[in-house]
Design a protein around this motif. Sequence first.
Motif, short mmCIF file in Angstrom:
data_model
loop_
_atom_site.label_atom_id
_atom_site.label_comp_id
_atom_site.label_asym_id
_atom_site.label_seq_id
_atom_site.Cartn_x
_atom_site.Cartn_y
_atom_site.Cartn_z
N ALA A 144 2.41 3.70 3.32
CA ALA A 144 1.67 4.74 2.90
C ALA A 144 2.19 6.31 3.42
O ALA A 144 1.69 7.20 2.93
N GLY A 145 3.47 6.15 4.07
CA GLY A 145 4.10 7.32 4.40
C GLY A 145 3.54 8.43 5.47
O GLY A 145 2.50 7.77 6.12
N PRO A 146 4.34 9.37 5.69
CA PRO A 146 3.80 10.25 6.98
C PRO A 146 2.50 10.84 6.66
O PRO A 146 1.98 11.37 7.61
N GLY A 170 7.51 1.93 -0.81
CA GLY A 170 6.74 1.02 -1.33
C GLY A 170 7.41 0.67 -2.93
O GLY A 170 7.23 -0.72 -3.15
N ASP A 174 5.78 18.65 9.88
CA ASP A 174 6.79 18.63 8.91
C ASP A 174 6.39 19.91 8.00
O ASP A 174 5.35 20.19 7.82
N SER A 221 13.78 5.68 4.47
CA SER A 221 12.52 5.09 3.88
C SER A 221 12.75 3.85 3.02
O SER A 221 12.22 2.82 3.04
N LEU A 234 8.51 6.19 -1.89
CA LEU A 234 9.87 5.84 -1.95
C LEU A 234 10.01 4.30 -1.51
O LEU A 234 10.70 3.29 -1.86
N LYS A 272 -2.82 7.76 -5.88
CA LYS A 272 -2.50 8.96 -6.77
C LYS A 272 -2.97 8.15 -8.17
O LYS A 272 -2.91 7.11 -8.37
N ILE A 274 1.03 -1.11 0.19
CA ILE A 274 0.19 -0.19 0.18
C ILE A 274 0.91 1.02 0.13
O ILE A 274 1.49 1.51 0.97
N VAL A 296 8.85 15.13 -1.65
CA VAL A 296 7.94 15.97 -1.25
C VAL A 296 8.48 17.47 -0.78
O VAL A 296 7.75 18.40 -0.79
C1 LIG Z 1 6.30 18.06 4.10
C2 LIG Z 1 7.31 17.07 4.16
C3 LIG Z 1 8.57 17.45 3.94
C4 LIG Z 1 9.41 16.44 3.93
N1 LIG Z 1 10.88 16.98 3.64
C5 LIG Z 1 11.71 15.89 3.73
C6 LIG Z 1 13.16 16.25 3.40
O1 LIG Z 1 13.12 17.17 2.85
N2 LIG Z 1 14.02 15.22 3.21
C7 LIG Z 1 13.77 13.96 3.45
O2 LIG Z 1 14.49 13.17 3.55
N3 LIG Z 1 12.51 13.49 3.91
C8 LIG Z 1 11.43 14.50 3.96
N4 LIG Z 1 10.27 14.22 4.40
C9 LIG Z 1 9.99 12.72 4.80
C10 LIG Z 1 9.59 12.19 3.56
O3 LIG Z 1 8.25 12.30 3.40
C11 LIG Z 1 9.90 10.86 3.70
O4 LIG Z 1 11.24 10.80 3.80
C12 LIG Z 1 9.90 9.79 2.55
O5 LIG Z 1 9.08 10.54 1.40
C13 LIG Z 1 8.94 8.85 2.94
O6 LIG Z 1 8.77 8.00 2.10
P1 LIG Z 1 7.63 6.84 2.32
O7 LIG Z 1 7.85 5.80 1.33
O8 LIG Z 1 7.49 6.17 3.54
O9 LIG Z 1 6.30 7.62 1.98
P2 LIG Z 1 5.96 8.60 0.66
O10 LIG Z 1 6.98 8.75 -0.23
O11 LIG Z 1 4.97 9.80 1.09
O12 LIG Z 1 4.85 7.49 -0.14
C14 LIG Z 1 3.59 7.09 0.39
C15 LIG Z 1 2.73 6.98 -0.73
O13 LIG Z 1 1.43 6.34 -0.08
C16 LIG Z 1 0.16 6.66 -1.00
N5 LIG Z 1 -0.81 6.80 0.07
C17 LIG Z 1 -1.09 7.28 1.13
N6 LIG Z 1 -2.24 7.01 1.71
C18 LIG Z 1 -2.50 5.78 1.03
C19 LIG Z 1 -3.79 5.08 0.74
N7 LIG Z 1 -4.65 4.85 1.58
N8 LIG Z 1 -3.87 4.16 0.09
C20 LIG Z 1 -3.12 4.15 -1.19
N9 LIG Z 1 -2.10 4.84 -1.56
C21 LIG Z 1 -1.67 5.73 -0.47
C22 LIG Z 1 0.76 8.20 -1.01
O14 LIG Z 1 0.16 8.89 -2.24
C23 LIG Z 1 2.31 8.27 -1.65
O15 LIG Z 1 2.68 7.92 -2.87
C24 LIG Z 1 9.31 15.12 4.39
C25 LIG Z 1 8.02 14.84 4.52
C26 LIG Z 1 6.81 15.67 4.61
C27 LIG Z 1 5.64 15.20 4.99
#
Ligand SMILES: Cc1cc2nc3c(=O)[nH]c(=O)nc-3n(C[C@H](O)[C@H](O)[C@H](O)COP(=O)(O)OP(=O)(O)OC[C@H]3O[C@@H](n4cnc5c(N)ncnc54)[C@H](O)[C@@H]3O)c2cc1C
Length: 434
Positions: free
Chosen positions: A134-136, A13, A160, A349, A11, A33, A7, A50
């Motif tokens: 699904a990320g933060p 996923g 954040d 991540s 990065l 998306k 899900i 992001v």
């Molecule tokens: C505003 C902000 C600024 C940030 N700045 C930085 C930075 O400068 N440098 C850094 O290293 N890290 C930064 N981070 C942290 C960053 O989000 C994480 O490092 C990284 O993107 C997390 O990867 P991830 O794969 O866990 O989540 P994400 O890359 O966020 O991916 C999660 C995916 O899940 C999808 N999703 C969410 N809910 C659902 C659902 N219910 N069903 C299906 N799909 C879903 C989303 O659309 C998204 O595509 C920041 C975070 C935020 C919120």
Amino acid sequence: MDPVIIIGAGLAGCEAAWQLAKRGIPVELREMKPHQSTPAHHSADFAELVCSNSLRSDQLENAAGLLKEELRRLDSLILACADAHRVEAGGALAVDRNAFSAAVTEQIRRHPLITVREEEVTELPEEGQVIVAAGPLASEGLTDAIRRRFPDSGTLNFFDAAAPLVSFESVDMDQAWFASRYDKGTADYINCALSREEYFDFWKALTEAEEADVHGFEDKSVFEGCMPVEVMARRGEDTLRYGPLKPKGLWDPRTGREPYAVIQLRRDNAEGSVYNLVGFQTHLKWPEQKRVFSMTPALSHAEFLRYGVMHRNTYLRSPGFLDRYYRVKEEPRLAFAGQITGVEGYVESTASGALCAIELARRLTGKAPVDFPRETAIGALALYVSNESITDFQPMNVNFGIIPPLEIRIKGKREKNAAISQRALEALAGLDTE
Ligand SMILES: Cc1cc2nc3c(=O)[nH]c(=O)nc-3n(C[C@H](O)[C@H](O)[C@H](O)COP(=O)(O)OP(=O)(O)OC[C@H]3O[C@@H](n4cnc5c(N)ncnc54)[C@H](O)[C@@H]3O)c2cc1C
């Protein structure tokens, strides 16, 4: 074999999907998306960055550099695409964000073992192997489902913030110059000087500028690693000069001297047409951002391509809840990966997605776990997140503090860190990760 359901195509996923598929395991990747987006995601592509376009240091004397090198050796999709679309940023690995995400998306979509389903997931699947990545900013429907299913997981929110982007052509280069601090490496940053008077006017305006409203969160604690620039400014008139506006090692070619303060801009795409304001994560109202940031002489006519924003950040109280493979202890067919587990940052991540998927693939193919040791950065991170003795759990970037020290004494921090990295890479080379 039934597909593993992942899900979120962020990065973590995408990396998890890639690591499973390259080991012959079918994957169903569910991503909300382009029909629905978090407040920080803007494109339809996967693995969207992001905020900053920097994946931080690329040097082995730095723990983030070590983690990247480990991921390269594990054939990471995210690192391969980042390397292929890097933009110059001194000793850091920064990327052209659009080209990077497009490359990841293409590799994922064209893999024969990966099926993409574009939908929001609002219930945890009842059967099969599942990785929640699904990320933060996981959608509320999904976070509610996680809370209902695991009331004791203690999902937490914090804030954040993201920095604004400006167009290069709108920067007044008569008031700015290209250089890296201490003229190290290539001159990758645009430096915008502020005189003493300009700095104080800017600082005062920043401390008084109007912030956007934030609704729905009781806990307004600020995340130190990504602190809004206006919050930092309010801590004292010199705080910025010792933080993101530090002039040390930046000599203005017009005077040959260090200015009173310097705002740095970092290239955000390969063409060099977009730059971000380094360290300027902000939560000010958009017209206020334009008013205050344009007080910088070099930015007096800056075109803001994106304003800074501030968002919810959700993560689990992972110690005691997840095991060292990022699996839920009480229901191991469910795993979490990425920032939602409390690892912090793009590369961290990615690393959690890689480890979670490699271990799952081995289990599904009847192999013993790899058990990445604490000496490796990827293993240390997983052991930190699942360390039951941590009571006040906070999301964390990778750092040498979570890796055991060397048994021999080495003089000099850089040399010591390089030796720790060397040991990690040797340990990794000795593992069967296939
Ligand atoms: C505003 C902000 C600024 C940030 N700045 C930085 C930075 O400068 N440098 C850094 O290293 N890290 C930064 N981070 C942290 C960053 O989000 C994480 O490092 C990284 O993107 C997390 O990867 P991830 O794969 O866990 O989540 P994400 O890359 O966020 O991916 C999660 C995916 O899940 C999808 N999703 C969410 N809910 C659902 C659902 N219910 N069903 C299906 N799909 C879903 C989303 O659309 C998204 O595509 C920041 C975070 C935020 C919120």
